[in-house]
Design a protein around this motif. Sequence first.
Motif, short mmCIF file in Angstrom:
data_model
loop_
_atom_site.label_atom_id
_atom_site.label_comp_id
_atom_site.label_asym_id
_atom_site.label_seq_id
_atom_site.Cartn_x
_atom_site.Cartn_y
_atom_site.Cartn_z
N GLU A 36 0.80 -1.54 0.31
CA GLU A 36 -0.04 0.38 0.05
C GLU A 36 0.89 1.50 -0.04
OE1 GLU A 36 -2.50 -0.46 3.31
OE2 GLU A 36 -3.72 -1.93 2.21
N PHE A 37 0.46 1.92 -1.00
CA PHE A 37 1.15 3.64 -0.99
C PHE A 37 0.24 4.83 -1.65
CE2 PHE A 37 2.13 0.67 -4.31
CZ PHE A 37 1.75 1.36 -5.89
N GLN A 38 0.75 5.80 -1.56
CA GLN A 38 -0.04 6.85 -2.40
C GLN A 38 0.94 7.24 -3.56
OE1 GLN A 38 0.56 9.61 0.27
NE2 GLN A 38 -1.23 9.34 1.29
N LEU A 39 0.03 6.93 -5.63
CA LEU A 39 0.34 7.73 -6.02
C LEU A 39 -0.48 9.20 -6.48
CD1 LEU A 39 1.81 6.43 -8.57
CD2 LEU A 39 -0.44 5.32 -9.42
N TRP A 40 0.85 9.61 -7.33
CA TRP A 40 0.78 10.80 -7.45
C TRP A 40 0.54 11.19 -8.59
CZ3 TRP A 40 -0.31 14.73 -3.17
CH2 TRP A 40 -0.71 14.13 -1.98
N LEU A 41 0.07 12.09 -9.27
CA LEU A 41 -0.61 12.63 -10.52
C LEU A 41 -0.13 14.10 -10.76
CD1 LEU A 41 -1.80 10.03 -12.15
CD2 LEU A 41 0.60 11.11 -13.15
N PRO A 42 0.16 15.19 -11.78
CA PRO A 42 -0.08 16.30 -11.62
C PRO A 42 -1.22 16.52 -12.66
CG PRO A 42 2.09 15.99 -13.22
CD PRO A 42 1.23 13.87 -12.66
N HIS A 43 -2.16 16.17 -11.95
CA HIS A 43 -3.36 16.40 -13.01
C HIS A 43 -4.25 16.50 -11.98
CE1 HIS A 43 -2.21 14.90 -17.32
NE2 HIS A 43 -1.19 14.01 -15.76
N SER A 44 -5.44 16.63 -12.76
CA SER A 44 -6.81 17.39 -11.50
C SER A 44 -7.13 16.07 -11.70
CB SER A 44 -8.19 18.28 -11.84
OG SER A 44 -8.54 17.53 -12.98
N ALA A 45 -7.90 16.12 -10.17
CA ALA A 45 -9.30 14.56 -9.61
C ALA A 45 -9.91 14.41 -10.84
CB ALA A 45 -9.38 14.21 -8.19
N LYS A 46 -10.67 15.64 -11.03
CA LYS A 46 -11.35 14.90 -11.79
C LYS A 46 -12.20 14.50 -13.33
CE LYS A 46 -15.10 18.02 -14.56
NZ LYS A 46 -16.05 19.47 -15.56
N ALA A 47 -10.43 14.88 -14.16
CA ALA A 47 -9.95 14.10 -15.54
C ALA A 47 -9.16 13.22 -15.42
CB ALA A 47 -8.04 15.08 -15.24
N LEU A 48 -8.59 12.39 -13.81
CA LEU A 48 -8.07 10.96 -13.48
C LEU A 48 -9.03 9.96 -13.33
CD1 LEU A 48 -5.18 12.37 -11.03
CD2 LEU A 48 -4.87 11.37 -13.16
N ASN A 49 -10.35 10.94 -12.66
CA ASN A 49 -11.62 9.86 -12.01
C ASN A 49 -12.37 9.35 -14.05
OD1 ASN A 49 -11.18 9.59 -9.87
ND2 ASN A 49 -11.82 11.16 -9.37
N ALA A 50 -12.73 10.51 -14.52
CA ALA A 50 -12.92 10.15 -15.46
C ALA A 50 -12.17 9.43 -16.92
CB ALA A 50 -13.14 12.20 -16.72
N ALA A 51 -10.68 9.23 -16.47
CA ALA A 51 -9.75 8.88 -17.37
C ALA A 51 -10.12 7.17 -16.79
CB ALA A 51 -8.60 8.54 -16.79
N LEU A 74 -2.87 18.99 -8.93
CA LEU A 74 -1.72 17.73 -8.42
C LEU A 74 -2.70 16.64 -7.33
CD1 LEU A 74 1.11 16.43 -7.71
CD2 LEU A 74 0.87 17.68 -5.49
N ALA A 75 -3.01 15.67 -8.07
CA ALA A 75 -3.98 14.58 -7.67
C ALA A 75 -3.62 13.49 -6.89
CB ALA A 75 -5.45 14.48 -8.30
N MET A 76 -3.98 12.59 -5.39
CA MET A 76 -3.60 12.09 -5.28
C MET A 76 -4.59 10.70 -5.26
SD MET A 76 -3.30 10.17 -1.91
CE MET A 76 -3.84 11.23 -0.86
N THR A 77 -3.84 9.25 -5.11
CA THR A 77 -4.76 7.92 -5.21
C THR A 77 -3.87 6.75 -3.84
OG1 THR A 77 -6.11 6.45 -5.96
CG2 THR A 77 -4.39 6.86 -7.02
N GLU A 78 -5.03 6.75 -2.97
CA GLU A 78 -4.16 5.19 -2.76
C GLU A 78 -3.74 3.77 -3.30
OE1 GLU A 78 -3.15 5.08 0.65
OE2 GLU A 78 -3.78 7.63 1.11
N MET A 79 -3.31 3.62 -3.22
CA MET A 79 -2.92 2.13 -4.53
C MET A 79 -2.76 1.31 -2.67
SD MET A 79 -2.21 3.02 -7.92
CE MET A 79 -1.62 1.58 -8.20
N ARG A 80 -3.38 -0.13 -3.43
CA ARG A 80 -3.10 -1.61 -2.91
C ARG A 80 -2.80 -2.38 -4.21
NH1 ARG A 80 -7.34 -1.14 0.13
NH2 ARG A 80 -6.62 0.25 1.84
N LEU A 81 -2.40 -2.86 -4.16
CA LEU A 81 -1.87 -4.22 -4.83
C LEU A 81 -1.96 -5.38 -3.72
CD1 LEU A 81 1.03 -2.73 -6.09
CD2 LEU A 81 -0.91 -2.63 -7.49
#
Length: 110
Positions: A36-51, A74-81
């Motif tokens: 488990e970790f955080q993943l960050w991307l330089p985009h809006s959560a709206k665009a990331l969630n649509a994608a 900048l948006a973030m998600t919690e990853m759980r592999l």
Amino acid sequence: MLPELPGYAAHAATLVPALAALPGTRVHPAVPPTHEFQLWLPHSAKALNAALLTLAEQERVWFCQEWTDAAPGLAMTEMRLSDSAQEWTAEEVTELGLRFLELVAAAERD
């Protein structure tokens, strides 16, 4: 689930570098001690969630959890592999991640 954790963490160690190599991506912590970790991307959560939704519809795979805005642009998600991620290879993560970023770019244009 407890007996599965060492295997999850070991497999995550093979997938995290593929995620971290995606353009603009930041992983926190840089070398996760678990699956488990955080993943960050330089985009809006709206665009990331649509994608994310488009990717799920097209590829029949759920790439990550929902994104939240952490700061402007900048948006973030919690990853759980865990479970289903155990079937992924680093190459598949790279391909899926690049496809996801293409969809993000398209969502930002719309």
